[in-house]
Design a protein around this motif. Sequence first.
Motif, PDB file in Angstrom:
ATOM      1  N   UNK A 173      35.765  79.049   2.266  1.00 15.15           N
ATOM      2  CA  UNK A 173      35.990  77.786   2.960  1.00 15.15           C
ATOM      3  C   UNK A 173      37.471  77.454   3.006  1.00 15.15           C
ATOM      4  N   UNK A 221      39.901  79.516   3.029  1.00 22.54           N
ATOM      5  CA  UNK A 221      40.515  80.371   4.037  1.00 22.54           C
ATOM      6  C   UNK A 221      40.175  79.891   5.439  1.00 22.54           C
ATOM      7  N   UNK A 222      38.920  79.508   5.637  1.00 20.43           N
ATOM      8  CA  UNK A 222      38.501  79.047   6.953  1.00 20.43           C
ATOM      9  C   UNK A 222      39.279  77.814   7.375  1.00 20.43           C
ATOM     10  N   UNK A 223      39.492  76.918   6.423  1.00 23.18           N
ATOM     11  CA  UNK A 223      40.227  75.700   6.755  1.00 23.18           C
ATOM     12  C   UNK A 223      41.652  76.042   7.156  1.00 23.18           C
ATOM     13  N   UNK A 224      42.239  76.966   6.404  1.00 23.18           N
ATOM     14  CA  UNK A 224      43.602  77.351   6.747  1.00 23.18           C
ATOM     15  C   UNK A 224      43.655  77.959   8.138  1.00 23.18           C
ATOM     16  N   UNK A 225      42.697  78.871   8.401  1.00 22.50           N
ATOM     17  CA  UNK A 225      42.675  79.504   9.720  1.00 22.50           C
ATOM     18  C   UNK A 225      42.437  78.481  10.816  1.00 22.50           C
TER      19      UNK A 225
END
Lengths: 436, 426
Positions: A380, A382-386
Amino acid sequence: MLPADCSRRLVAELQGALDACAQRQLQLEQSLRVCRRLLQAWEPTGTWALKPPPGPETNEEDPLPACTPSPQDLKELEFLTQALEKAVRVRRGITKAGERDKAPSLKSRSIVTSPGTTASAPPQSRGQAGQAGGHASDTRPTKGLRQTAVPAKGHAERRLLSVGDRTRVGMGARAPRPGAGLRDQQMAPSAAPQAPEAFTLKEKGHLLRLPAAFRKAASQNSSLWAQLGSTQTSDSMDATAAKTQFLQNMQTASGVPQPRLSAAEVEAEAGRLRKACSLLRLRMREELSAAPMDWMQEYRCLLTLEGLQAMVGQCLHRLQELRAAVVVQPPRPCPVEGPPRASPSCRGGAEPAWSPQLLVYSSTQELQTLAALQLRVAMLDQQIHLEKVLMAELLPLVSTAQPQGPPWLALCRAAHSLLCEGGARVLTILRDEPAV
Amino acid sequence: MGRRRQRVDPAAGARAGALPEAIAALSRSLPSGPSPEIFRRAKFDRPEATSALWQLLFRVLSPLPVGNALASLALEAQAHLVKSALCSQGYPRLALAQLPEDGSQGSRELLLALSWLLARGPVPEQMLAQARVPLGDEMTVCQCEALASPGPPAPHMEAEGPVDVRRVQWLMGKLQFRWRQLVSSQQEQCALLSKIHLYTRGCHSDQSLGHLSVTEAEMLRDPEGGQQLLQTLERENQRLEAVLAWRHTELVFWRWMDTVLGTCAPEVPAAASQPTFLPWVPERGGGELELVVRELQALEEELREAVERRRAAWEAKAGGCGRGPEWSAARRASREAVEKELGALQQCWKQDSGPARPHGPHRLVRREDGAAGERDLRAAEVIRTLRSQEACLEAVLRRLQGQCRQELARLVGALPGLIWIPPPGR
């Protein structure tokens, strides 16, 4: 097509994420290989079966070669085995009746005290034979003894004696029976190469024992780390003062009275402010969703919101200061490329715990849940960063693209899918032609 | 030499050998530490001491354990990276950046740099912890070194050029797949780990652990590997002893370093008045600042709207209330309470060190009753924490996705003649 620099950044970002995943997968697979191998039957390779236990008596550094023993060794062993055979006969006569009932458990438990894996091979041959009945067990050992190929090198005797001692230690009520220990120990040199049953962790895992040298080194290790932890917290005042003084001297000697803001500090501060943002936002949510009962609560809510607003303002102000400080200065002869990534806070943490702490779990489900949640949180993150990166790259493109033909529609569709659905689903665009 | 030193450090109560002892302990405690002779030569700025110090600094500053790839870098490359890293940490002296990278001179400056690092943090301990032999099955609970935090752009990059957005979509899908793979591998590993712990219970000499770890079981299965493990462990013990000796004797070292610093000429700063500046802008650092600024600005906007609304509603409602003394006392009390609350909130991010959350790897231990000591973590608690973290992050992600939805709707909604059919909901 996306513009070149935007493409480069997006691809680089995603590729970085993919590489990190791949690396982790590699580590996991390595670990899986090891675990699977451990759970299968352990191959009785020559080396591990024949290696004498590296106890305090021995100073061997390298494992024994699993090869033909010298003639002298064989002779010594012959004497030894004859002596032991005699002991077996004596023993058998005395304890045959009493032993049969308690045979399996006694034998398996007495083997427990032998260090290392040399013990792991023999028990099953003895134990299973014991279960089958008294007779089979007696023929086995003698046959095994004759076929031995162990280069005992004079350790065997000492080992027997020391096992005798250890038998006492390990066996509690059954302890004062050195004979039993001896009889069972005699299996160790003999059965190892001949053991047809393989050793599996499932059946015999609880019989293993760590070698003494390792135990010693490990306990020394943990006590040293613990000492390190205690000296950290009670660091000598003089030393700390001397260090501070030295740093100050360095600073003044360099001509710049105040230390510059370093890149590491900027990054750290940016991280803190990001944390601040999420905490403030959380608090705001709480206030907004709470239903005030009376005017007093409403007043407090209002004050809190205003306070939060002020704090956000302060944070933004600090960020502007940081931004202003980040300026490229041409005359400074410093390399352009960045250093390897700054060490994560864990490594240089304020209070690193030097001695390892435990994480206790009670069942497989619990462990699996824990691990799955950990991965989920990481994912999550990582997903938020992306998501933020994609927002920064794609939204401007969508808004500024001028010719709004099919390519732009395709971009919109892709942007929507990536930004709003995590790339999992795609929407449909229908062209609604006016009726002819 | 010894006599001179005794005159210089009388207060250290030093026997003649205190300083050499300290330096020897220091060099034993660092990985491939230079001999004490190097330190002595460096004080006099002898050139032969330079390359050893460059290499040592490189090992200390490298954030990853120095593997083969890094260790085989040429001296120039190592020196270059050392300069970058020191710059980024805010090393004050300019002379370092001006040193030649071929290792021909500058050993005194390098000695100062090493001492600067040593003074700022527990370097030998950190390096030991980094290279530590994990005897147990370790699991890291905190997210500091998380896999998720994307590192700098990978050195191997595909052909740079404009790409189609579908490639980006494809990469995203590949990423999702890899995550799923990771999860299933991880689950399998947990199951196996748990079995191994179960089957070896009652084996360990340390009662608090109770069962063997994979490393220990592997050592029993493969005695050669076990010998290597033992040797590594013994070496680590030696280094630990050296670190403890260093901590006991380091005072005399710092007195000595002050004298070394005294032999250097004071530097003149480059410009008369220097504002705070960074020598270079790390691409990631700059980007990070921007993202945070944007987030905070969005939050500011939301708060502004909410405050306006609430303030208006409050004025309308409470405008008619009396202005009596009990009213103003109540207001004051509320104000103070709110201030205290918000002050506590601020502490949450102001402090450098995080809250009591334990850092670093933990050794997994299986116990049927799940009993744990004071400093140990229980899986159930960690699970709770992680669940709340998960919920938090999911909320953040949904909010961002909602923002995007709104934004996109705004951008494309104006176009006539198109119908946007969202994908079917979950």
